[in-house]
Design a protein around this motif. Structure first.
Motif, PDB file in Angstrom:
ATOM      1  N   VAL A 193      -1.017   3.718 -29.873  1.00 29.05           N
ATOM      2  CA  VAL A 193      -1.525   5.025 -29.446  1.00 29.05           C
ATOM      3  C   VAL A 193      -1.528   5.996 -30.628  1.00 29.05           C
ATOM      4  CG1 VAL A 193      -1.013   7.053 -28.034  1.00 29.05           C
ATOM      5  CG2 VAL A 193      -0.924   4.771 -27.015  1.00 29.05           C
ATOM      6  N   GLN A 194      -0.417   6.038 -31.371  1.00 28.98           N
ATOM      7  CA  GLN A 194      -0.340   6.964 -32.499  1.00 28.98           C
ATOM      8  C   GLN A 194      -1.304   6.573 -33.616  1.00 28.98           C
ATOM      9  OE1 GLN A 194       1.110   9.924 -32.791  1.00 28.98           O
ATOM     10  NE2 GLN A 194       1.591   9.662 -30.634  1.00 28.98           N
ATOM     11  N   TYR A 195      -1.455   5.271 -33.851  1.00 29.91           N
ATOM     12  CA  TYR A 195      -2.407   4.861 -34.884  1.00 29.91           C
ATOM     13  C   TYR A 195      -3.828   5.243 -34.491  1.00 29.91           C
ATOM     14  CZ  TYR A 195      -5.580   2.088 -37.664  1.00 29.91           C
ATOM     15  OH  TYR A 195      -6.625   1.708 -38.467  1.00 29.91           O
ATOM     16  N   LEU A 196      -4.174   5.028 -33.224  1.00 28.56           N
ATOM     17  CA  LEU A 196      -5.530   5.364 -32.788  1.00 28.56           C
ATOM     18  C   LEU A 196      -5.754   6.866 -32.861  1.00 28.56           C
ATOM     19  CD1 LEU A 196      -7.873   3.630 -31.825  1.00 28.56           C
ATOM     20  CD2 LEU A 196      -7.270   4.203 -29.471  1.00 28.56           C
TER      21      LEU A 196
ATOM     22  N   VAL B 231       9.114   6.574 -20.574  1.00 30.18           N
ATOM     23  CA  VAL B 231       7.750   6.412 -21.095  1.00 30.18           C
ATOM     24  C   VAL B 231       7.195   7.765 -21.542  1.00 30.18           C
ATOM     25  CG1 VAL B 231       5.378   5.808 -20.492  1.00 30.18           C
ATOM     26  CG2 VAL B 231       7.262   4.334 -19.766  1.00 30.18           C
ATOM     27  N   GLY B 232       7.386   8.792 -20.702  1.00 31.91           N
ATOM     28  CA  GLY B 232       6.897  10.122 -21.063  1.00 31.91           C
ATOM     29  C   GLY B 232       7.574  10.660 -22.300  1.00 31.91           C
ATOM     30  N   ALA B 233       8.893  10.374 -22.447  1.00 29.73           N
ATOM     31  CA  ALA B 233       9.641  10.858 -23.603  1.00 29.73           C
ATOM     32  C   ALA B 233       9.299  10.100 -24.869  1.00 29.73           C
ATOM     33  CB  ALA B 233      11.145  10.738 -23.332  1.00 29.73           C
ATOM     34  N   THR B 234       8.762   8.882 -24.731  1.00 29.25           N
ATOM     35  CA  THR B 234       8.504   8.044 -25.905  1.00 29.25           C
ATOM     36  C   THR B 234       7.052   8.137 -26.370  1.00 29.25           C
ATOM     37  OG1 THR B 234      10.217   6.509 -25.152  1.00 29.25           O
ATOM     38  CG2 THR B 234       8.698   5.704 -26.831  1.00 29.25           C
ATOM     39  N   VAL B 235       6.097   8.013 -25.445  1.00 29.84           N
ATOM     40  CA  VAL B 235       4.682   8.058 -25.844  1.00 29.84           C
ATOM     41  C   VAL B 235       4.237   9.506 -26.058  1.00 29.84           C
ATOM     42  CG1 VAL B 235       2.351   7.303 -25.273  1.00 29.84           C
ATOM     43  CG2 VAL B 235       4.310   5.919 -24.558  1.00 29.84           C
ATOM     44  N   MET B 236       4.535  10.388 -25.145  1.00 28.07           N
ATOM     45  CA  MET B 236       4.373  11.833 -25.253  1.00 28.07           C
ATOM     46  C   MET B 236       2.946  12.310 -25.536  1.00 28.07           C
ATOM     47  SD  MET B 236       7.889  13.151 -26.964  1.00 28.07           S
ATOM     48  CE  MET B 236       8.043  14.497 -25.801  1.00 28.07           C
ATOM     49  N   PRO B 237       2.295  12.926 -24.551  1.00 27.28           N
ATOM     50  CA  PRO B 237       0.907  13.373 -24.740  1.00 27.28           C
ATOM     51  C   PRO B 237       0.741  14.403 -25.850  1.00 27.28           C
ATOM     52  CG  PRO B 237       1.836  14.201 -22.668  1.00 27.28           C
ATOM     53  CD  PRO B 237       2.789  13.177 -23.183  1.00 27.28           C
ATOM     54  N   HIS B 238       1.680  15.329 -25.985  1.00 29.96           N
ATOM     55  CA  HIS B 238       1.475  16.365 -27.008  1.00 29.96           C
ATOM     56  C   HIS B 238       1.537  15.778 -28.418  1.00 29.96           C
ATOM     57  CE1 HIS B 238       5.842  16.265 -27.511  1.00 29.96           C
ATOM     58  NE2 HIS B 238       5.725  17.063 -28.545  1.00 29.96           N
ATOM     59  N   ALA B 239       2.267  14.653 -28.586  1.00 31.45           N
ATOM     60  CA  ALA B 239       2.290  13.999 -29.888  1.00 31.45           C
ATOM     61  C   ALA B 239       0.948  13.342 -30.190  1.00 31.45           C
ATOM     62  CB  ALA B 239       3.402  12.954 -29.939  1.00 31.45           C
ATOM     63  N   VAL B 240       0.254  12.885 -29.152  1.00 33.71           N
ATOM     64  CA  VAL B 240      -1.082  12.305 -29.331  1.00 33.71           C
ATOM     65  C   VAL B 240      -2.049  13.391 -29.810  1.00 33.71           C
ATOM     66  CG1 VAL B 240      -2.991  11.101 -28.205  1.00 33.71           C
ATOM     67  CG2 VAL B 240      -0.633  10.587 -27.548  1.00 33.71           C
ATOM     68  N   TYR B 241      -2.003  14.546 -29.147  1.00 31.87           N
ATOM     69  CA  TYR B 241      -2.868  15.656 -29.549  1.00 31.87           C
ATOM     70  C   TYR B 241      -2.557  16.084 -30.986  1.00 31.87           C
ATOM     71  CZ  TYR B 241      -3.614  16.130 -24.471  1.00 31.87           C
ATOM     72  OH  TYR B 241      -3.907  15.905 -23.152  1.00 31.87           O
ATOM     73  N   LEU B 242      -1.260  16.185 -31.298  1.00 31.51           N
ATOM     74  CA  LEU B 242      -0.854  16.698 -32.606  1.00 31.51           C
ATOM     75  C   LEU B 242      -1.227  15.750 -33.732  1.00 31.51           C
ATOM     76  CD1 LEU B 242       0.635  18.704 -34.411  1.00 31.51           C
ATOM     77  CD2 LEU B 242       2.760  17.489 -33.883  1.00 31.51           C
TER      78      LEU B 242
ATOM     79  N   PHE C 116      -4.223  11.867 -19.162  1.00 31.25           N
ATOM     80  CA  PHE C 116      -5.211  12.852 -19.587  1.00 31.25           C
ATOM     81  C   PHE C 116      -5.378  12.877 -21.110  1.00 31.25           C
ATOM     82  CE2 PHE C 116      -3.558  14.339 -15.518  1.00 31.25           C
ATOM     83  CZ  PHE C 116      -4.735  14.520 -14.813  1.00 31.25           C
ATOM     84  N   ALA C 117      -4.401  12.325 -21.836  1.00 39.04           N
ATOM     85  CA  ALA C 117      -4.538  12.193 -23.281  1.00 39.04           C
ATOM     86  C   ALA C 117      -5.069  10.815 -23.664  1.00 39.04           C
ATOM     87  CB  ALA C 117      -3.189  12.437 -23.966  1.00 39.04           C
ATOM     88  N   LEU C 118      -4.602   9.773 -22.956  1.00 40.87           N
ATOM     89  CA  LEU C 118      -4.942   8.405 -23.356  1.00 40.87           C
ATOM     90  C   LEU C 118      -6.390   8.036 -23.039  1.00 40.87           C
ATOM     91  CD1 LEU C 118      -1.691   6.470 -22.368  1.00 40.87           C
ATOM     92  CD2 LEU C 118      -2.354   7.409 -24.586  1.00 40.87           C
ATOM     93  N   VAL C 119      -6.875   8.419 -21.871  1.00 45.80           N
ATOM     94  CA  VAL C 119      -8.256   8.055 -21.507  1.00 45.80           C
ATOM     95  C   VAL C 119      -9.264   8.691 -22.459  1.00 45.80           C
ATOM     96  CG1 VAL C 119     -10.028   8.204 -19.716  1.00 45.80           C
ATOM     97  CG2 VAL C 119      -7.680   7.570 -19.092  1.00 45.80           C
ATOM     98  N   PRO C 120      -9.197  10.009 -22.738  1.00 53.04           N
ATOM     99  CA  PRO C 120     -10.128  10.574 -23.735  1.00 53.04           C
ATOM    100  C   PRO C 120      -9.944   9.959 -25.123  1.00 53.04           C
ATOM    101  CG  PRO C 120      -9.137  12.322 -22.425  1.00 53.04           C
ATOM    102  CD  PRO C 120      -8.390  11.071 -22.097  1.00 53.04           C
ATOM    103  N   LEU C 121      -8.709   9.580 -25.477  1.00 52.52           N
ATOM    104  CA  LEU C 121      -8.479   8.961 -26.783  1.00 52.52           C
ATOM    105  C   LEU C 121      -9.242   7.645 -26.901  1.00 52.52           C
ATOM    106  CD1 LEU C 121      -7.000   8.876 -29.511  1.00 52.52           C
ATOM    107  CD2 LEU C 121      -5.077   7.751 -28.331  1.00 52.52           C
TER     108      LEU C 121
ATOM    109  N   VAL D 181      -4.852   0.101 -26.378  1.00 55.55           N
ATOM    110  CA  VAL D 181      -4.547   1.440 -25.847  1.00 55.55           C
ATOM    111  C   VAL D 181      -5.139   1.606 -24.452  1.00 55.55           C
ATOM    112  CG1 VAL D 181      -4.870   3.915 -26.213  1.00 55.55           C
ATOM    113  CG2 VAL D 181      -4.317   2.436 -28.144  1.00 55.55           C
ATOM    114  N   ALA D 182      -6.281   0.978 -24.182  1.00 50.56           N
ATOM    115  CA  ALA D 182      -6.842   1.020 -22.824  1.00 50.56           C
ATOM    116  C   ALA D 182      -5.887   0.357 -21.839  1.00 50.56           C
ATOM    117  CB  ALA D 182      -8.197   0.326 -22.796  1.00 50.56           C
ATOM    118  N   VAL D 183      -5.263  -0.749 -22.243  1.00 47.59           N
ATOM    119  CA  VAL D 183      -4.270  -1.415 -21.393  1.00 47.59           C
ATOM    120  C   VAL D 183      -3.051  -0.511 -21.210  1.00 47.59           C
ATOM    121  CG1 VAL D 183      -2.681  -3.373 -21.227  1.00 47.59           C
ATOM    122  CG2 VAL D 183      -5.033  -3.736 -21.997  1.00 47.59           C
TER     123      VAL D 183
END
Length: 395
Positions: free
Chosen positions: A46-49, A185-196, A349-354, A374-376
């Motif tokens: 996720v972070q690499y993508l 999962v929320g604490a590890t993957v974290m949507p705001h880290a994807v945005y950032l 809401f972060a992963l699908v648009p990513l 990442v889709a999986v």
């Protein structure tokens, strides 16, 4: 060019991680160890993508969503949910740092929360004055300190290899473990880290640093991003595993039903140094991640609404709900765990648009393997969220 992933990785060892992993280990031993490992393995692609999107497109994920939103109301709605997860993150980080200051110095929680917020503002001012590289070094150093603190505890109570192996077997133990799994999962993957991370990889640098960064070819930058993410995730994942394993080994039997109880149990069972190391790790994770969270919130607003708001102003505004919760007397551990569940609910809401953005902006000759992975991941997170909602409704 290493560094952006270490800034994002600070979000993976924030007080929310300390709370969810410690609570899981204390209450259920190594039962949810597999969730921590799986969440880390999910976070890496996720972070690499996210970094790849910023490098290839030159824009952040929030900016991509804004460009594809035809109606203003849809853009505002998306910003609202993204802002909610950013605020949930800010609350967790301030609450965690405040508890740490209370444990170490005896400060009342509300003044401690105010000190934590002001410290984050100082870090942001220093970042603006000294550059992005300074902040990246601070984040990498913070990761090292947090890791060493938890490693110190594990040296006192080495885990059993057999119990560790058993903890890697995927299984749950009721609705409460589903809640904790979602929090992990929320604490590890974290949507705001994807945005950032997409913003850090695109343009969130000084003019000189950006020129140096962009001087390398896209393929070289992507190769560097892979190393950056891989190293950062290895460190953050190891620290998260250490949190849960320490909770299982030293706090088994429910001694971690609050952060203060965990501190007292570690101090009483392993010595004052172990309790102090736990509190220092909590403090460093809170102070470093609160500055990162504020930076993420600014990137979200800039990308979605095309408005720049001072990060100091953001920090001051988002400090209010954290101080209110501290003043209300709500158990901090409960605040931290539930804030991470909010992050898990915001992840799709972060992963699908990513995934959609990465299919549109692909580097030349690049395969789609990481996009499919990442889709999986997105599908697994959605399934976990739906399970949690169903259990909540039925109970």
């Amino acid at each position: 060019m290493l560094g952006p992933a270490f800034v994002a990785a600070i979000a993976y060892v924030d007080p929310g991680n300390v709370a969810t992993n410690t609570a899981a280990g204390s209450a259920y031993g190594n039962l949810l160890l597999w969730v921590v490992v799986l969440a880390t393995l999910m976070a890496a692609p996720v972070q690499y993508l996210s970094a790849r999107l910023g490098i290839v497109s030159g824009a952040s994920l929030p900016a991509y969503v804004a460009a594809r939103s035809r109606r203003r109301v849809s853009r505002l709605a998306y910003w609202g949910q993204a802002e909610l997860v950013a605020v949930a993150t800010d609350v967790a980080e301030i609450v965690g740092a405040a508890v740490a200051l209370h444990l170490l110095l005896g400060m009342p929680l509300v003044p401690a929360g105010l000190v934590a917020g002001l410290t984050a503002m100082v870090l942001l001012v220093l970042r603006d004055a000294l550059g992005t590289r300074f902040f990246e070094v601070v984040c990498a150093g913070s990761l090292a300190v947090i890791g060493l603190c938890f490693a110190f505890g594990l040296v006192q109570v080495p885990p059993s290899p057999g119990e560790l192996a058993e903890g890697l077997l995927p299984r749950l133990g009721g609705s409460e473990t589903v809640l904790l799994a979602a929090g992990i999962v929320g604490a590890t993957v974290m949507p705001h880290a994807v945005y950032l991370h997409s913003s850090l990889a695109s343009d969130d640098r000084s003019t000189r640093e950006r020129a140096q960064h962009e001087a390398a070819g896209v393929e070289e930058r992507l190769r560097t991003a892979r190393w950056d993410v891989g190293l950062a995730m290895l460190v953050a994942g190891t620290v998260n595993v250490s949190m849960l394993v320490l909770g299982a080994a030293a706090l088994g039997g429910g001694d971690g039903d609050s952060l203060e109880a965990a501190y007292d149990a570690l101090s009483g069972g392993l010595g004052t140094a172990a309790g102090t190391a736990f509190a220092v790790a909590l403090l460093v994770s809170g102070l470093a991640s609160t500055a990162v969270g504020t930076q993420a919130g600014a990137a979200i607003m800039r990308g979605l609404l095309r408005r720049r708001v001072s990060q100091l102003v953001r920090r001051a505004v988002t400090l209010v709900p954290a101080l209110a919760l501290l003043a209300s007397g709500t158990e901090p551990l409960a605040v931290l765990v539930h804030s991470q569940v909010v992050l898990a609910l915001g992840l799709p809401f972060a992963l699908v648009p990513l995934v959609l953005a990465s299919r549109e902006h692909r580097p030349p000759g690049s395969g789609e393997g990481v996009v499919r992975v990442v889709a999986v991941v997105a599908a697994l997170v959605i399934a976990l969220d739906l399970t949690l909602v169903a259990l909540t409704v039925t109970n």
